[in-house]
Design a protein around this motif. Sequence first.
Motif, PDB file in Angstrom:
ATOM      1  N   GLY A  43    -123.736 -28.526 -59.872  1.00 25.41           N
ATOM      2  CA  GLY A  43    -122.604 -28.697 -60.764  1.00 25.41           C
ATOM      3  C   GLY A  43    -121.681 -27.492 -60.733  1.00 25.41           C
ATOM      4  N   PRO A  44    -120.755 -27.394 -61.699  1.00 22.63           N
ATOM      5  CA  PRO A  44    -120.498 -28.385 -62.741  1.00 22.63           C
ATOM      6  C   PRO A  44    -119.749 -29.586 -62.185  1.00 22.63           C
ATOM      7  CG  PRO A  44    -118.921 -26.597 -62.904  1.00 22.63           C
ATOM      8  CD  PRO A  44    -119.864 -26.216 -61.810  1.00 22.63           C
ATOM      9  N   LEU A  45    -119.969 -30.746 -62.766  1.00 24.25           N
ATOM     10  CA  LEU A  45    -119.385 -31.994 -62.299  1.00 24.25           C
ATOM     11  C   LEU A  45    -118.584 -32.647 -63.417  1.00 24.25           C
ATOM     12  CD1 LEU A  45    -122.523 -33.346 -60.423  1.00 24.25           C
ATOM     13  CD2 LEU A  45    -120.480 -32.386 -59.372  1.00 24.25           C
ATOM     14  N   GLY A  46    -117.709 -33.576 -63.037  1.00 27.41           N
ATOM     15  CA  GLY A  46    -116.898 -34.283 -64.017  1.00 27.41           C
ATOM     16  C   GLY A  46    -115.707 -33.455 -64.481  1.00 27.41           C
ATOM     17  N   HIS A  47    -114.806 -34.115 -65.175  1.00 24.28           N
ATOM     18  CA  HIS A  47    -113.654 -33.421 -65.745  1.00 24.28           C
ATOM     19  C   HIS A  47    -114.038 -32.715 -67.040  1.00 24.28           C
ATOM     20  CE1 HIS A  47    -110.728 -35.111 -62.975  1.00 24.28           C
ATOM     21  NE2 HIS A  47    -111.292 -36.292 -63.141  1.00 24.28           N
ATOM     22  N   ALA A  48    -113.419 -31.604 -67.288  1.00 29.46           N
ATOM     23  CA  ALA A  48    -113.605 -30.934 -68.564  1.00 29.46           C
ATOM     24  C   ALA A  48    -112.961 -31.767 -69.671  1.00 29.46           C
ATOM     25  CB  ALA A  48    -112.983 -29.541 -68.518  1.00 29.46           C
ATOM     26  N   SER A  49    -113.338 -31.501 -70.908  1.00 29.10           N
ATOM     27  CA  SER A  49    -112.743 -32.200 -72.053  1.00 29.10           C
ATOM     28  C   SER A  49    -111.226 -32.035 -72.035  1.00 29.10           C
ATOM     29  CB  SER A  49    -113.308 -31.643 -73.355  1.00 29.10           C
ATOM     30  OG  SER A  49    -114.700 -31.868 -73.422  1.00 29.10           O
ATOM     31  N   GLY A  66    -114.657 -27.997 -55.570  1.00 30.63           N
ATOM     32  CA  GLY A  66    -113.808 -28.651 -56.560  1.00 30.63           C
ATOM     33  C   GLY A  66    -114.393 -28.535 -57.947  1.00 30.63           C
ATOM     34  N   ARG A  67    -115.679 -28.186 -58.020  1.00 26.11           N
ATOM     35  CA  ARG A  67    -116.323 -27.987 -59.314  1.00 26.11           C
ATOM     36  C   ARG A  67    -117.067 -26.644 -59.328  1.00 26.11           C
ATOM     37  NH1 ARG A  67    -113.140 -30.835 -61.217  1.00 26.11           N
ATOM     38  NH2 ARG A  67    -113.410 -32.970 -61.956  1.00 26.11           N
ATOM     39  N   SER A 112    -108.985 -33.191 -53.375  1.00 26.54           N
ATOM     40  CA  SER A 112    -107.519 -33.268 -53.364  1.00 26.54           C
ATOM     41  C   SER A 112    -106.918 -32.922 -54.721  1.00 26.54           C
ATOM     42  CB  SER A 112    -107.069 -34.664 -52.932  1.00 26.54           C
ATOM     43  OG  SER A 112    -107.559 -35.660 -53.816  1.00 26.54           O
ATOM     44  N   SER A 113    -107.619 -33.267 -55.794  1.00 23.34           N
ATOM     45  CA  SER A 113    -107.075 -33.017 -57.135  1.00 23.34           C
ATOM     46  C   SER A 113    -107.257 -31.575 -57.591  1.00 23.34           C
ATOM     47  CB  SER A 113    -107.734 -33.966 -58.150  1.00 23.34           C
ATOM     48  OG  SER A 113    -109.120 -33.688 -58.274  1.00 23.34           O
TER      49      SER A 113
END
Length: 773
Positions: free
Chosen positions: A87-93, A527-528, A712-713
């Motif tokens: 991780g970390p994975l996913g978008h932050a809040s 990316g993370r 890409s993001s």
Amino acid sequence: MPKILKKKLLAPNIYLFDIYAPKIAASAKPGQFIILIADKYSERIPLTISDYNVEKGSVQIVVQASGESTKKIASFKEGENFKDFVGPLGHASDFCDMNLESLKDKKYLFVAGGVGTAPVYPQAKFFKENGLNCDIIIGAKSKEFVILEDELKSVCDNLYIATDDGSYGFKGLVTDKIVDLIENENKKYDHVVSIGPMIMMKFVCLTTKKYNLPTTVSLNPIMVDGTGMCGACRVSIGGKTKFACVDGPEFDGHLVDFDSAMKRQRQYVNNKKTKEIADHHCTMDLAVSDHLAEKSVQDENLEGETFENFTIKKAKDRFKRVPISEQAPDERNKNFKEVCLGYTAEEAVEEASRCLNCKKPGCVGGCPVSIDIPGFIKEIANGNFKEAYKVLSLYTSLPAVCGRVCPQETQCEERCVLANRGDSVSIGKLERFTADYARRHQIKDSGDIKKLNKKVAIVGAGPAGLTCAGELAKMGYDVTIFEALQQSGGVLIYGIPEFRLPDEVVEYEVENIRNLGVKIENNFVIGRTMTIDDIIKEGYEAVFIGSGAGLPKFMNIPGENLNGVYSANEFLTRNNLMRSFDEEYDTPVNVGEKVAVIGGGNVAMDAARVAKRLGADVSIVYRRTEKELPARAEEVHHAKEEGIKFEMLTAPVEIIGDDEGWVKSLKCVRNELGEPDSSGRRRPVPIEGSEYEEKFETVIMALGTNPNPLISSTTKNLEIAKWGGIIVNEESQTSREEIFAGGDAVTGSATVILAMGAGKNAAKSIDEFLRNK
């Protein structure tokens, strides 16, 4: 390995772990999650981060020991190591990226239940550290299940505790407390964030909707793999399919279809392992005779000469291929042993003797990595297998892989001059033989490499990344590969079953690349864990993106979110990487008695043949005719032999479920072929009134993949095509001169050898770029 610094019992069967993971701690933000793999046999478990400390280099998670996998995690002690921690994975809040001044005028209410209480802590701590206001409600069955009370009190304006039995705090559910605060205490809130059991979040959203109160929920509980490659965490948000791990984990709670999400969440509850496969171990060693010649032979006229137990023999019929041994279909469709047993030494020499050694070989022009095919085949014909491997090594880093899975019949073999009158030379099988011989005899690609003081980073340890890394290492560059999964190989490991490509083969060829000096950092999510720009700041002068195309496609037909619907990525990953078919491993899989595989490529054949080995009656459903099947002819032939049925000119229009949310049947329509489409194949046109329904319990979508948008993001000024692929020029260079890309991340899902060709081309371009810099 991630070491457990602290373990603490918070409540019955609920444990806090503080784990040493400095890179994750340095990058973590509120709302994100990690993937934990306890040991070799364990599932990949997504867990939301409950705190992180950059100075200590530690990350906290809270685990409730409920199922077998979480019980195993809970059994670990302080000082011990988990196998993998990613991780970390996913978008932050969302609020992490909002203007802080605007947030100071707002009041947030965090509503948590059970272990969902833990990830609220870093969110509320963010508010405290930034001078923002928030209240917190935490719910529990009783007082003994209330966790992190003191920690939460320290970071919020007001902490409210609700217990089902009234043994502590407010008696009632968290939703009752929301109503109490708004209606009885006249509290005003601008936004609610809810984390906890799915059923709790559903009723929180139903409650807040009455007050037109915007509400965010975390759908971490529905996630399976966590990296975006399985598609199992798909959920309907406002009628559109989203993926919890890639698009979330947080979403607008008022738009979430909680009912379908909860049904998907129960997919593996009370799972019983698919029947055990009696013998699934790789038998690659059968591919090569125990008595292989090692003597160097220079004389080309050696027919009849014997070395040890081996005799050189020429082919009697130059236009007829030497047959190759395979497992019998009714045996192999019940095990995971390699189907093709490979040539023996004598058979390989005989087949190689058919080659005409053309002065202008067309076969080389058909090879994406331009192997000197006549050169290595000539050495085999003379019994000089070691020299044959040396020739191969000049051109490819993955010969044993290429020899097994590349579509030689439409590339090098198609251009063989012998194909005009008979069978082409079996180039792929000879490449496989040579590589297997080298593995058996521990022949290494040796040679002194003069090192350059230049660092290159590679994103992804799949065929493109491994090839690029190997080529650059041979040029002297200091190369590091960053790979998101716990095992290197990319699609070669998670996508291709062992009966086609044994893990042992991939692992050996990856090790050969390490031996060139290439470093591989697994469980590192670009990316993370770090962005590409972070990597460049660490002194890497060029970056190659070979991250593949791991985000599965779906048809967007009704019923795709039912239990029993898999993406081929998820189904194959569960079996190939996580070995769900093996009783020793924890990862579950559900396979019904009747399975439909939608698609006609190699991935569809792989999924169908795996399902067959798990005991299912399997049908391939394809919208065109057999002539248009994109899969290799060899794979289609093997599938048919193994009892796979083919429903051609057929397309699904709806997946029908039962009352419990499981697949029960597939509604399809018959097609006829119309005019050619953009692919050059005739377009399938539905026949009016041809709809029919057939019973199936499992549906596997093998429709291709798109690149994961994570890189890409998170990479500045990187030009991306509308469909998500990275745009490059002929030199594999992106819109940023120091960043190169190739393989499926650029083209979309394609073949292994094309990805390797892209990696090789990029290595040449990177070398030119750095030498001229």
